[in-house]
Design a protein around this motif. Structure first.
Motif, PDB file in Angstrom:
ATOM      1  N   PRO A  82       1.052  -1.118  -0.239  1.00 34.56           N
ATOM      2  CA  PRO A  82       0.233   0.062   0.247  1.00 34.56           C
ATOM      3  C   PRO A  82       0.627   0.981   0.074  1.00 34.56           C
ATOM      4  O   PRO A  82       2.271   1.399   0.232  1.00 34.56           O
ATOM      5  CB  PRO A  82      -0.644  -0.498   1.514  1.00 34.56           C
ATOM      6  N   PHE A  83       0.608   2.132  -0.547  1.00 39.46           N
ATOM      7  CA  PHE A  83       1.460   3.743  -0.474  1.00 39.46           C
ATOM      8  C   PHE A  83       0.105   4.692  -1.106  1.00 39.46           C
ATOM      9  O   PHE A  83      -0.279   4.811  -1.648  1.00 39.46           O
ATOM     10  CB  PHE A  83       2.323   3.676  -1.983  1.00 39.46           C
ATOM     11  N   ARG A  84      -0.178   5.040   0.480  1.00 39.32           N
ATOM     12  CA  ARG A  84      -1.087   7.009  -0.177  1.00 39.32           C
ATOM     13  C   ARG A  84      -2.806   5.927  -0.542  1.00 39.32           C
ATOM     14  O   ARG A  84      -2.640   5.031   0.010  1.00 39.32           O
ATOM     15  CB  ARG A  84      -0.829   7.629  -0.753  1.00 39.32           C
ATOM     16  N   SER A  85      -3.358   5.608  -1.591  1.00 36.25           N
ATOM     17  CA  SER A  85      -5.118   5.713  -2.245  1.00 36.25           C
ATOM     18  C   SER A  85      -3.919   4.537  -2.922  1.00 36.25           C
ATOM     19  O   SER A  85      -5.318   3.432  -3.318  1.00 36.25           O
ATOM     20  CB  SER A  85      -5.128   6.922  -2.598  1.00 36.25           C
ATOM     21  N   LEU A  86      -2.774   4.270  -3.322  1.00 33.17           N
ATOM     22  CA  LEU A  86      -2.678   3.180  -4.102  1.00 33.17           C
ATOM     23  C   LEU A  86      -2.219   1.759  -4.002  1.00 33.17           C
ATOM     24  O   LEU A  86      -1.831   1.737  -2.322  1.00 33.17           O
ATOM     25  CB  LEU A  86      -1.256   3.531  -5.047  1.00 33.17           C
ATOM     26  N   GLU A  87      -2.106   1.261  -4.635  1.00 35.26           N
ATOM     27  CA  GLU A  87      -1.805  -0.482  -4.130  1.00 35.26           C
ATOM     28  C   GLU A  87      -1.097  -1.267  -5.138  1.00 35.26           C
ATOM     29  O   GLU A  87      -1.347  -1.444  -6.057  1.00 35.26           O
ATOM     30  CB  GLU A  87      -2.767  -1.663  -3.769  1.00 35.26           C
ATOM     31  N   LEU A  88      -0.014  -1.126  -4.982  1.00 30.18           N
ATOM     32  CA  LEU A  88       1.124  -1.263  -5.829  1.00 30.18           C
ATOM     33  C   LEU A  88       1.701  -2.443  -5.755  1.00 30.18           C
ATOM     34  O   LEU A  88       2.159  -3.000  -4.929  1.00 30.18           O
ATOM     35  CB  LEU A  88       2.557  -0.801  -5.456  1.00 30.18           C
ATOM     36  N   ASP A 124      10.368  12.728 -11.644  1.00 31.24           N
ATOM     37  CA  ASP A 124      10.514  11.586  -9.853  1.00 31.24           C
ATOM     38  C   ASP A 124      11.970  10.237 -10.580  1.00 31.24           C
ATOM     39  O   ASP A 124      12.199  10.045 -11.540  1.00 31.24           O
ATOM     40  CB  ASP A 124       9.408  10.694 -10.252  1.00 31.24           C
ATOM     41  N   LEU A 125      12.937  11.200  -9.598  1.00 29.60           N
ATOM     42  CA  LEU A 125      14.277  10.622 -10.876  1.00 29.60           C
ATOM     43  C   LEU A 125      14.912   8.952  -9.374  1.00 29.60           C
ATOM     44  O   LEU A 125      14.728   9.394  -8.244  1.00 29.60           O
ATOM     45  CB  LEU A 125      15.526  11.355 -10.414  1.00 29.60           C
ATOM     46  N   GLY A 126      14.352   7.775 -10.375  1.00 25.22           N
ATOM     47  CA  GLY A 126      14.682   6.417  -9.152  1.00 25.22           C
ATOM     48  C   GLY A 126      13.689   6.995  -8.895  1.00 25.22           C
ATOM     49  O   GLY A 126      13.441   5.869  -7.868  1.00 25.22           O
ATOM     50  N   THR A 127      12.767   5.777  -9.917  1.00 27.32           N
ATOM     51  CA  THR A 127      11.103   5.454  -9.547  1.00 27.32           C
ATOM     52  C   THR A 127      11.066   4.642  -8.559  1.00 27.32           C
ATOM     53  O   THR A 127       9.810   4.592  -7.954  1.00 27.32           O
ATOM     54  CB  THR A 127       9.961   5.939 -10.632  1.00 27.32           C
ATOM     55  N   GLY A 128      11.715   3.084  -9.207  1.00 28.26           N
ATOM     56  CA  GLY A 128      11.759   2.201  -8.390  1.00 28.26           C
ATOM     57  C   GLY A 128       9.981   1.374  -9.376  1.00 28.26           C
ATOM     58  O   GLY A 128       9.880   1.583  -9.868  1.00 28.26           O
ATOM     59  N   SER A 129       9.014   1.236  -7.639  1.00 32.75           N
ATOM     60  CA  SER A 129       7.870   1.072  -8.209  1.00 32.75           C
ATOM     61  C   SER A 129       7.471   1.654  -8.840  1.00 32.75           C
ATOM     62  O   SER A 129       5.982   1.598  -9.239  1.00 32.75           O
ATOM     63  CB  SER A 129       7.394  -0.275  -7.410  1.00 32.75           C
ATOM     64  N   LYS A 159       6.493  -0.246 -14.333  1.00 35.86           N
ATOM     65  CA  LYS A 159       5.673  -0.690 -15.916  1.00 35.86           C
ATOM     66  C   LYS A 159       4.231  -1.510 -15.844  1.00 35.86           C
ATOM     67  O   LYS A 159       3.058  -0.874 -15.842  1.00 35.86           O
ATOM     68  CB  LYS A 159       6.418  -0.660 -17.406  1.00 35.86           C
ATOM     69  N   GLN A 160       4.270  -2.437 -14.791  1.00 36.13           N
ATOM     70  CA  GLN A 160       3.320  -2.861 -14.244  1.00 36.13           C
ATOM     71  C   GLN A 160       2.135  -2.096 -13.724  1.00 36.13           C
ATOM     72  O   GLN A 160       0.941  -2.587 -14.325  1.00 36.13           O
ATOM     73  CB  GLN A 160       3.482  -4.179 -13.515  1.00 36.13           C
ATOM     74  N   ASN A 161       3.011  -1.636 -12.802  1.00 37.42           N
ATOM     75  CA  ASN A 161       2.117  -0.517 -11.693  1.00 37.42           C
ATOM     76  C   ASN A 161       1.389   0.836 -12.121  1.00 37.42           C
ATOM     77  O   ASN A 161       0.110   0.929 -12.375  1.00 37.42           O
ATOM     78  CB  ASN A 161       3.030  -0.251 -10.747  1.00 37.42           C
ATOM     79  N   ALA A 162       2.248   0.990 -13.933  1.00 36.65           N
ATOM     80  CA  ALA A 162       1.545   2.096 -14.848  1.00 36.65           C
ATOM     81  C   ALA A 162       0.267   1.191 -15.393  1.00 36.65           C
ATOM     82  O   ALA A 162      -0.739   2.459 -15.361  1.00 36.65           O
ATOM     83  CB  ALA A 162       2.772   2.786 -14.893  1.00 36.65           C
ATOM     84  N   ARG A 163       0.571   0.227 -15.581  1.00 36.03           N
ATOM     85  CA  ARG A 163      -0.784   0.286 -16.003  1.00 36.03           C
ATOM     86  C   ARG A 163      -1.557  -0.272 -15.808  1.00 36.03           C
ATOM     87  O   ARG A 163      -2.656   0.193 -15.888  1.00 36.03           O
ATOM     88  CB  ARG A 163       0.266  -1.620 -16.884  1.00 36.03           C
TER      89      ARG A 163
END
Length: 290
Positions: A82-88, A124-129, A159-163
């Motif tokens: 979980p990250f803020r309102s997201l589930e990554l 965002d430099l070095g975005t990771g997930s 890429k998976q999370n962006a999709r």
């Protein structure tokens, strides 16, 4: 006789306590929730009302419990963070986003929302997930957000999370942060980063970090600030005059990081404490271009 949710929950807590997992109750409940396809609240309710667990689910829970007792990150077992309102989606090869980084994202969101332009630009430099970039893109939908990552394995997760999130104002770029997106030079309103900042000889105590987070996302040279030095120089080129820089760092690095930024010409440097009262992020503003 099939075990009850309450019995498996109690067993899970005992196993994780014996393994010295820091949050045994929460982790046992979250693992049960993952196996049963429920929320943590629903698991707690079924533990009270006497719900039972089938043989397959019991076996899956025991296996998940063994992995967690071996100090594999909870998020690797469930596959999500979980990250803020997201589930990554997260797993091997990508840094697991932490709750304290939500505070860093908020600083960047505040800076973006304070920008008096119709379509502010963030990098965002070095975005990771993709955690920070996706938070910016979804919470400031009128902004244009570029997320940069140079680890092939982490880039796959981003890429998976962006999709999944499907934010059409987000762009992913595979590049090194030291020379990324030169086409944006002088046009960016906010640069944000959670760079590697652990000194090379400061090995983390937690097995979840030491054994499972990728080293390239953790270690930043002898003093932990090698990547920050490159980040400072790149952000100076990316940002417009008055643009904001937001950097996450360790709780003992605030003063040194401010001095580094001021030597590079940054203005209005300030270190901010997270909800636990620890120095967590430093912000700065870009001065006039010369």
């Amino acid at each position: 006789m099939a075990p009850t949710v309450a019995e498996l929950r109690a067993h899970g807590i005992r196993v994780l306590e014996s393994a010295r997992v820091p949050t045994p109750e929460a982790d046992a409940e979250l693992l049960l929730a993952h196996v049963l396809g429920l929320t943590r609240g629903q698991v707690q309710a079924k533990a009270v009302t006497g719900g039972v667990v089938g043989a397959d689910e019991r076996l899956a829970f025991v296996e998940a419990l063994e992995r967690r007792a071996a100090r594999e990150p909870l998020q690797h077992i469930t596959g999500v963070a979980p990250f803020r309102s997201l589930e990554l989606a997260v797993g091997p090869g990508v840094f697991v986003p932490r709750p304290e980084t939500e505070f860093v994202a908020q600083l960047a969101i505040d800076a973006l929302q304070a920008t008096a332009v119709p379509q502010p630009v963030a990098v965002d430099l070095g975005t990771g997930s993709g955690a920070i970039a996706l938070a910016l893109a979804t919470e400031v939908p009128h902004a244009r957000v570029t997320a940069v990552e140079n680890s092939p394995r982490a880039f796959i997760w981003a890429k998976q999370n962006a999709r999944t999130v499907d934010a059409d104002n987000l762009r992913l770029v595979f590049a090194d942060l030291a020379d990324a997106v030169p086409e944006l030079d002088g046009t960016v309103d906010v640069v944000v980063s959670n760079p590697p900042y652990i000194p090379d000889d400061a090995i983390p105590r937690d097995p979840e970090v030491r054994l499972h987070d990728p080293a390239v996302a953790l270690y930043g040279g002898p003093d932990g600030l090698d990547i920050v030095r490159a980040l400072s120089q790149r952000a100076l080129r990316l940002l417009r005059e008055g643009g904001a820089l937001v950097i996450e760092h360790g709780e003992l690095q605030g003063a040194e990081l401010r001095a580094l930024l001021e030597a590079d010409g940054w203005r209005a440097t300030a270190t901010h404490r997270d909800l636990l009262g620890r120095d967590r992020a430093t912000t700065a503003a870009r001065g006039p271009r010369t």
